[in-house]
Motif scaffolding. Structure first.
Motif, PDB file in Angstrom:
ATOM      1  N   ARG A  77      48.169  49.167  37.404  1.00 29.94           N
ATOM      2  CA  ARG A  77      48.321  48.795  39.267  1.00 29.94           C
ATOM      3  C   ARG A  77      46.952  48.309  38.914  1.00 29.94           C
ATOM      4  NH1 ARG A  77      47.305  53.105  43.555  1.00 29.94           N
ATOM      5  NH2 ARG A  77      48.778  54.059  43.598  1.00 29.94           N
ATOM      6  N   THR A  78      45.404  48.945  37.734  1.00 30.06           N
ATOM      7  CA  THR A  78      44.573  47.976  37.337  1.00 30.06           C
ATOM      8  C   THR A  78      44.921  47.111  36.412  1.00 30.06           C
ATOM      9  OG1 THR A  78      43.881  50.126  37.163  1.00 30.06           O
ATOM     10  CG2 THR A  78      42.435  48.584  36.186  1.00 30.06           C
ATOM     11  N   ASP A  79      45.831  47.625  35.345  1.00 29.91           N
ATOM     12  CA  ASP A  79      46.222  45.835  34.491  1.00 29.91           C
ATOM     13  C   ASP A  79      45.608  44.773  35.702  1.00 29.91           C
ATOM     14  OD1 ASP A  79      46.245  46.938  32.756  1.00 29.91           O
ATOM     15  OD2 ASP A  79      47.846  47.682  32.490  1.00 29.91           O
ATOM     16  N   ILE A  80      46.807  45.408  36.652  1.00 28.20           N
ATOM     17  CA  ILE A  80      47.455  43.992  37.561  1.00 28.20           C
ATOM     18  C   ILE A  80      46.483  43.259  38.674  1.00 28.20           C
ATOM     19  CG2 ILE A  80      48.643  43.344  39.915  1.00 28.20           C
ATOM     20  CD1 ILE A  80      51.204  44.881  39.500  1.00 28.20           C
ATOM     21  N   LEU A  81      45.178  44.288  38.406  1.00 36.34           N
ATOM     22  CA  LEU A  81      43.800  43.641  39.414  1.00 36.34           C
ATOM     23  C   LEU A  81      43.132  42.984  38.394  1.00 36.34           C
ATOM     24  CD1 LEU A  81      43.571  47.268  41.023  1.00 36.34           C
ATOM     25  CD2 LEU A  81      43.542  44.793  42.403  1.00 36.34           C
ATOM     26  N   PHE A 123      35.413  45.344  43.048  1.00 34.33           N
ATOM     27  CA  PHE A 123      35.584  46.582  43.233  1.00 34.33           C
ATOM     28  C   PHE A 123      36.339  47.038  42.438  1.00 34.33           C
ATOM     29  CE2 PHE A 123      35.375  49.185  46.982  1.00 34.33           C
ATOM     30  CZ  PHE A 123      34.178  50.465  46.425  1.00 34.33           C
ATOM     31  N   ALA A 124      37.533  46.460  43.522  1.00 30.62           N
ATOM     32  CA  ALA A 124      38.891  47.134  43.277  1.00 30.62           C
ATOM     33  C   ALA A 124      39.413  47.673  42.138  1.00 30.62           C
ATOM     34  CB  ALA A 124      39.567  46.364  44.616  1.00 30.62           C
ATOM     35  N   CYS A 125      39.222  46.689  41.105  1.00 32.50           N
ATOM     36  CA  CYS A 125      39.641  47.053  39.513  1.00 32.50           C
ATOM     37  C   CYS A 125      39.371  48.616  39.033  1.00 32.50           C
ATOM     38  CB  CYS A 125      39.368  46.448  38.750  1.00 32.50           C
ATOM     39  SG  CYS A 125      39.737  44.361  38.702  1.00 32.50           S
ATOM     40  N   GLY A 126      37.912  48.884  39.648  1.00 34.26           N
ATOM     41  CA  GLY A 126      37.233  50.776  39.664  1.00 34.26           C
ATOM     42  C   GLY A 126      38.150  51.492  40.335  1.00 34.26           C
ATOM     43  N   ILE A 127      39.566  50.976  41.132  1.00 36.14           N
ATOM     44  CA  ILE A 127      40.262  52.187  42.131  1.00 36.14           C
ATOM     45  C   ILE A 127      40.177  53.504  41.093  1.00 36.14           C
ATOM     46  CG2 ILE A 127      42.501  51.380  41.042  1.00 36.14           C
ATOM     47  CD1 ILE A 127      41.166  51.748  44.765  1.00 36.14           C
ATOM     48  N   PRO A 128      40.687  53.216  39.701  1.00 36.36           N
ATOM     49  CA  PRO A 128      40.982  55.023  39.254  1.00 36.36           C
ATOM     50  C   PRO A 128      39.932  56.046  39.761  1.00 36.36           C
ATOM     51  CG  PRO A 128      41.532  53.784  38.053  1.00 36.36           C
ATOM     52  CD  PRO A 128      41.261  52.777  39.215  1.00 36.36           C
ATOM     53  N   GLN A 129      38.810  55.470  39.262  1.00 36.37           N
ATOM     54  CA  GLN A 129      37.716  56.540  40.081  1.00 36.37           C
ATOM     55  C   GLN A 129      37.385  56.616  41.396  1.00 36.37           C
ATOM     56  OE1 GLN A 129      35.263  57.600  37.392  1.00 36.37           O
ATOM     57  NE2 GLN A 129      34.216  57.735  39.264  1.00 36.37           N
ATOM     58  N   LEU A 130      37.268  55.097  41.646  1.00 36.49           N
ATOM     59  CA  LEU A 130      37.128  55.314  43.660  1.00 36.49           C
ATOM     60  C   LEU A 130      38.302  56.650  44.429  1.00 36.49           C
ATOM     61  CD1 LEU A 130      37.008  51.458  44.204  1.00 36.49           C
ATOM     62  CD2 LEU A 130      35.060  53.276  44.093  1.00 36.49           C
ATOM     63  N   LEU A 131      39.696  56.488  43.695  1.00 41.88           N
ATOM     64  CA  LEU A 131      40.249  57.418  44.373  1.00 41.88           C
ATOM     65  C   LEU A 131      40.367  59.433  44.163  1.00 41.88           C
ATOM     66  CD1 LEU A 131      44.027  55.239  44.336  1.00 41.88           C
ATOM     67  CD2 LEU A 131      42.042  56.009  46.405  1.00 41.88           C
ATOM     68  N   LYS A 132      39.317  59.048  42.923  1.00 41.64           N
ATOM     69  CA  LYS A 132      39.787  60.867  42.611  1.00 41.64           C
ATOM     70  C   LYS A 132      38.952  61.208  43.602  1.00 41.64           C
ATOM     71  CE  LYS A 132      36.515  61.233  38.900  1.00 41.64           C
ATOM     72  NZ  LYS A 132      35.920  60.403  37.333  1.00 41.64           N
ATOM     73  N   ILE A 176      46.052  47.049  48.821  1.00 37.49           N
ATOM     74  CA  ILE A 176      46.760  46.579  47.300  1.00 37.49           C
ATOM     75  C   ILE A 176      46.265  47.669  45.867  1.00 37.49           C
ATOM     76  CG2 ILE A 176      47.469  45.386  45.225  1.00 37.49           C
ATOM     77  CD1 ILE A 176      47.807  42.833  47.875  1.00 37.49           C
ATOM     78  N   ALA A 177      45.235  48.157  46.031  1.00 40.27           N
ATOM     79  CA  ALA A 177      45.013  48.950  45.202  1.00 40.27           C
ATOM     80  C   ALA A 177      44.997  50.347  45.014  1.00 40.27           C
ATOM     81  CB  ALA A 177      43.015  48.100  44.598  1.00 40.27           C
ATOM     82  N   ALA A 178      45.305  50.383  46.221  1.00 33.88           N
ATOM     83  CA  ALA A 178      44.872  51.848  46.869  1.00 33.88           C
ATOM     84  C   ALA A 178      46.623  52.000  47.323  1.00 33.88           C
ATOM     85  CB  ALA A 178      44.160  52.143  48.029  1.00 33.88           C
ATOM     86  N   GLY A 179      47.679  51.008  46.371  1.00 28.17           N
ATOM     87  CA  GLY A 179      48.547  51.204  46.152  1.00 28.17           C
ATOM     88  C   GLY A 179      49.392  51.376  48.122  1.00 28.17           C
ATOM     89  N   ASN A 180      48.653  50.675  48.788  1.00 27.80           N
ATOM     90  CA  ASN A 180      49.472  49.874  49.905  1.00 27.80           C
ATOM     91  C   ASN A 180      49.655  48.800  49.697  1.00 27.80           C
ATOM     92  OD1 ASN A 180      48.336  51.734  52.415  1.00 27.80           O
ATOM     93  ND2 ASN A 180      47.003  51.159  50.742  1.00 27.80           N
ATOM     94  N   THR A 181      51.616  48.174  50.834  1.00 28.01           N
ATOM     95  CA  THR A 181      51.830  46.546  50.610  1.00 28.01           C
ATOM     96  C   THR A 181      50.816  46.628  51.658  1.00 28.01           C
ATOM     97  OG1 THR A 181      53.301  47.482  51.842  1.00 28.01           O
ATOM     98  CG2 THR A 181      53.652  47.051  49.481  1.00 28.01           C
ATOM     99  N   PHE A 182      50.680  44.538  51.927  1.00 25.38           N
ATOM    100  CA  PHE A 182      50.476  43.881  53.052  1.00 25.38           C
ATOM    101  C   PHE A 182      50.713  42.771  53.558  1.00 25.38           C
ATOM    102  CE2 PHE A 182      46.099  41.801  53.796  1.00 25.38           C
ATOM    103  CZ  PHE A 182      45.435  42.689  54.696  1.00 25.38           C
ATOM    104  N   VAL A 183      50.612  42.563  54.229  1.00 20.70           N
ATOM    105  CA  VAL A 183      50.895  41.301  55.257  1.00 20.70           C
ATOM    106  C   VAL A 183      49.675  40.520  55.185  1.00 20.70           C
ATOM    107  CG1 VAL A 183      51.846  40.290  56.925  1.00 20.70           C
ATOM    108  CG2 VAL A 183      53.404  42.010  56.317  1.00 20.70           C
ATOM    109  N   LEU A 184      49.350  39.499  55.277  1.00 19.93           N
ATOM    110  CA  LEU A 184      47.884  38.525  55.490  1.00 19.93           C
ATOM    111  C   LEU A 184      48.532  37.982  56.880  1.00 19.93           C
ATOM    112  CD1 LEU A 184      45.260  38.192  55.351  1.00 19.93           C
ATOM    113  CD2 LEU A 184      45.512  36.498  53.396  1.00 19.93           C
ATOM    114  N   LYS A 185      48.023  37.622  57.869  1.00 18.89           N
ATOM    115  CA  LYS A 185      47.578  36.730  58.852  1.00 18.89           C
ATOM    116  C   LYS A 185      46.293  35.301  58.554  1.00 18.89           C
ATOM    117  CE  LYS A 185      47.122  35.111  62.510  1.00 18.89           C
ATOM    118  NZ  LYS A 185      46.364  33.527  62.374  1.00 18.89           N
ATOM    119  N   PRO A 186      46.874  34.728  58.289  1.00 16.73           N
ATOM    120  CA  PRO A 186      45.212  34.039  58.011  1.00 16.73           C
ATOM    121  C   PRO A 186      45.284  32.942  59.057  1.00 16.73           C
ATOM    122  CG  PRO A 186      46.711  32.762  56.286  1.00 16.73           C
ATOM    123  CD  PRO A 186      47.598  33.714  56.827  1.00 16.73           C
TER     124      PRO A 186
END
Ligand code: NAD
Length: 508
Positions: A77-81, A123-132, A176-186
């Protein structure tokens, strides 16, 4: 790379598509909205306005993608981010030019917006740390306990026109980093940057269906709010819509954060550095033509500060160059639409008729090749009083109102009586007064000799009162918590001697 489009009548007139399940999706095509270049005042294309069926398709794609994405290990996941971060950096200029083409802000400002959004991706690239989670050993005999945070499912983002890249980036990188999927309405006024972003996510390796974009207006939003498969809604926009989104979304059982409008005050005390304060007031009031939720729209001049500041501010305003945002020497672009220009202009008339002093009138500003663009020069009102509509309402244009206050306490009372409470700034050289101000002022984001105190990505952004409905601010740890829910596990690997009947409440 360019947003999906088509040739039209010899001229390239773009027809945008939604982005669903990893590819452009033309939509059912019942309704289309126009796209404009605000500097030229001409239509440049059209955008599909989603109905319920389009939203449902996007949600179905997000639902299909969720089980696999939420179980994807943190490493991949982090690789993609990280790849997404590099792609945004590589396409920053293209993104910025796409913003300018539909929003009108100057290129340097658009680049700044991309940079501030990118910081949330980082910031989201650090998700492994943030989800601890937390772990406690031996909470009872041979019993351990730990907490984890899990994704919610599908999160939706509904975003405003004024930061078409940065504001959505407050949301989806963390979701997305936290594992959700997302729908954006800009925003339907400047939807194209979101299509570039969708293509970059795909190039980064994000599985299809994890990030979807549906364009549209109230009809699309209404379907998002009632869709049973959507768990959380992040909204940023004007206060009446934010309030309605919060009420409707929570009534449908969703977690909602809804950031609303603003009327940001800058209090200048008599001991402030007046050159610094004048620079700050002009930059913060007229940057992006005042179309920023953190723009300074009210300057509260305390005591002699008013007489000191007014000439300095006027001098600086006269040097502001208004024009097409792509031209290198331009400081301020047009407003986003003709309707918005007309609305802001009406406030100028109202201010005058209510007795404020229009010191600088930006109407009739001369713009190189800009006869048809939605231009308004910087406007300055003095002697504005809180009962006037130019003070009460969020104008969201290049209009700075000066309110005079006799003393510090009066200035604080003016700020706190305002229903908006997004940002505020104080300019002073007295550390003790500044410290008192940051503690007692009833506003979510405070600047001390900083006019636009937008927090960095690792802090959270959000106002108080009518500037935010819901409990959580965006990004930072509040963002991580918003897009996850907690679970606590208590575990024992039983030994034979602990078996047997015991109906008592478990204690140590
Ligand atoms: P807006 O409220 O008109 O639109 C925001 C979003 O809501 C758009 O996607 C739009 O399509 C949708 N929308 C509009 N009307 C709707 C309705 N009746 N029902 C459902 N959805 C609707 O805001 P805008 O004009 O695009 O943006 C400017 C506003 O956003 C300003 O008030 C500004 O202060 C605010 N803003 C706030 C923040 C913040 O952090 N608090 C940040 C940026 C902008």
């Amino acid at each position: 790379m360019s947003p999906p489009g088509r040739k039209n009548g010899g001229k390239r007139k773009r027809r945008l598509a939604h982005w669903i399940d990893g590819r452009p999706d033309p939509g059912i095509g019942e309704r289309m909205g126009p796209l404009f270049d605000p500097s030229a005042g001409v239509a440049t294309g059209e955008v599909p306005l989603a109905g319920a069926a389009d939203v449902d398709r996007a949600v179905a794609a997000a639902e299909r993608a969720f089980p696999r994405w939420s179980r994807t290990p943190l490493g991949p996941r982090t690789d993609i981010l990280f790849r997404f971060r590099e792609l945004i950096r590589g396409h920053a200029d293209e993104l910025a030019r796409t913003i300018v083409g539909e929003h009108g802000k100057v290129l340097a400002d658009a680049r700044g917006e991309v940079q501030r959004g990118l910081e949330v991706v980082e910031f989201a690239c650090g998700i492994p740390q943030l989800l601890k989670g937390e772990f406690s050993e031996n909470v009872s005999t041979n019993v351990d306990s730990w907490s984890i945070r899990q994704p919610l499912g599908i999160a939706a983002g509904i975003t405003p026109f004024n930061f078409p890249v940065m504001v959505p980036m407050w949301m989806y990188p963390i979701a997305i980093a936290a594992g959700n999927t997302f729908v954006l309405k800009p925003s339907e006024k400047d939807p194209s940057p979101s299509m570039l972003v969708a293509e970059l996510w795909k190039e980064a390796g994000l599985p299809d269906g994890v990030f979807n974009v549906v364009h549209g207006d109230k009809a699309a939003v209404d379907r998002i709010l009632e869709h049973p498969a959507i768990s959380a809604v992040s909204f940023v926009g004007s206060t009446p819509v934010a309030r309605a989104i919060y009420e409707t979304g929570t009534r449908h059982g969703k977690r909602v954060q809804a950031l609303g409008g603003a009327k940001n005050h800058m209090v200048v005390l008599p001991d402030a550095d007046m050159e610094l304060a004048a620079d700050a007031a002009v930059n913060a009031a007229f940057g992006s033509a005042g179309e920023r939720c953190m723009a300074i729209s009210v300057l509260v001049a305390v005591g002699v500060a008013g007489e000191e500041l007014l000439p300095r501010i006027q001098e600086r305003i006269r040097s502001i160059r208004v024009g097409n945002g792509t031209e290198p020497d331009v400081d301020m672009g047009p407003l986003v639409t003709r309707e918005h220009l007309q609305r802001v202009t009406r406030y100028l008339d109202e201010g005058v008729s209510e007795g404020a002093e229009l010191v600088i009138d930006g109407r009739g500003v001369k713009v190189r090749n800009g006869e048809s663009g939605y231009f308004l020069g910087p406007c300055l009102f003095d002697r504005v009083r809180p009962e006037m509509s130019i003070y009460r309402d969020e104008i969201f244009g290049p209009v700075l109102s000066v309110v005079r206050a006799g003393a510090y306490d009066e200035a604080v009372a003016i700020v706190d009586a305002n229903p908006y409470a997004n940002g505020v700034a104080i300019f002073t050289n007295d550390g003790g007064v500044a410290r008192r101000f940051q503690s007692e002022i009833q506003v979510g984001m405070v600047g001390i000799n900083v006019p636009i105190p937008v927090p960095m990505a690792y802090y959270s952004f959000g106002g108080w009162k009518s500037s935010l409905f819901g409990d959580a601010h965006v990004h930072g740890m509040e963002g991580v918590r918003f897009y996850t829910r907690g679970k606590v596990v208590t575990a024992r690997w039983p030994e034979p001697r602990l078996r047997g009947k015991d109906l008592g409440f478990p204690t140590v």
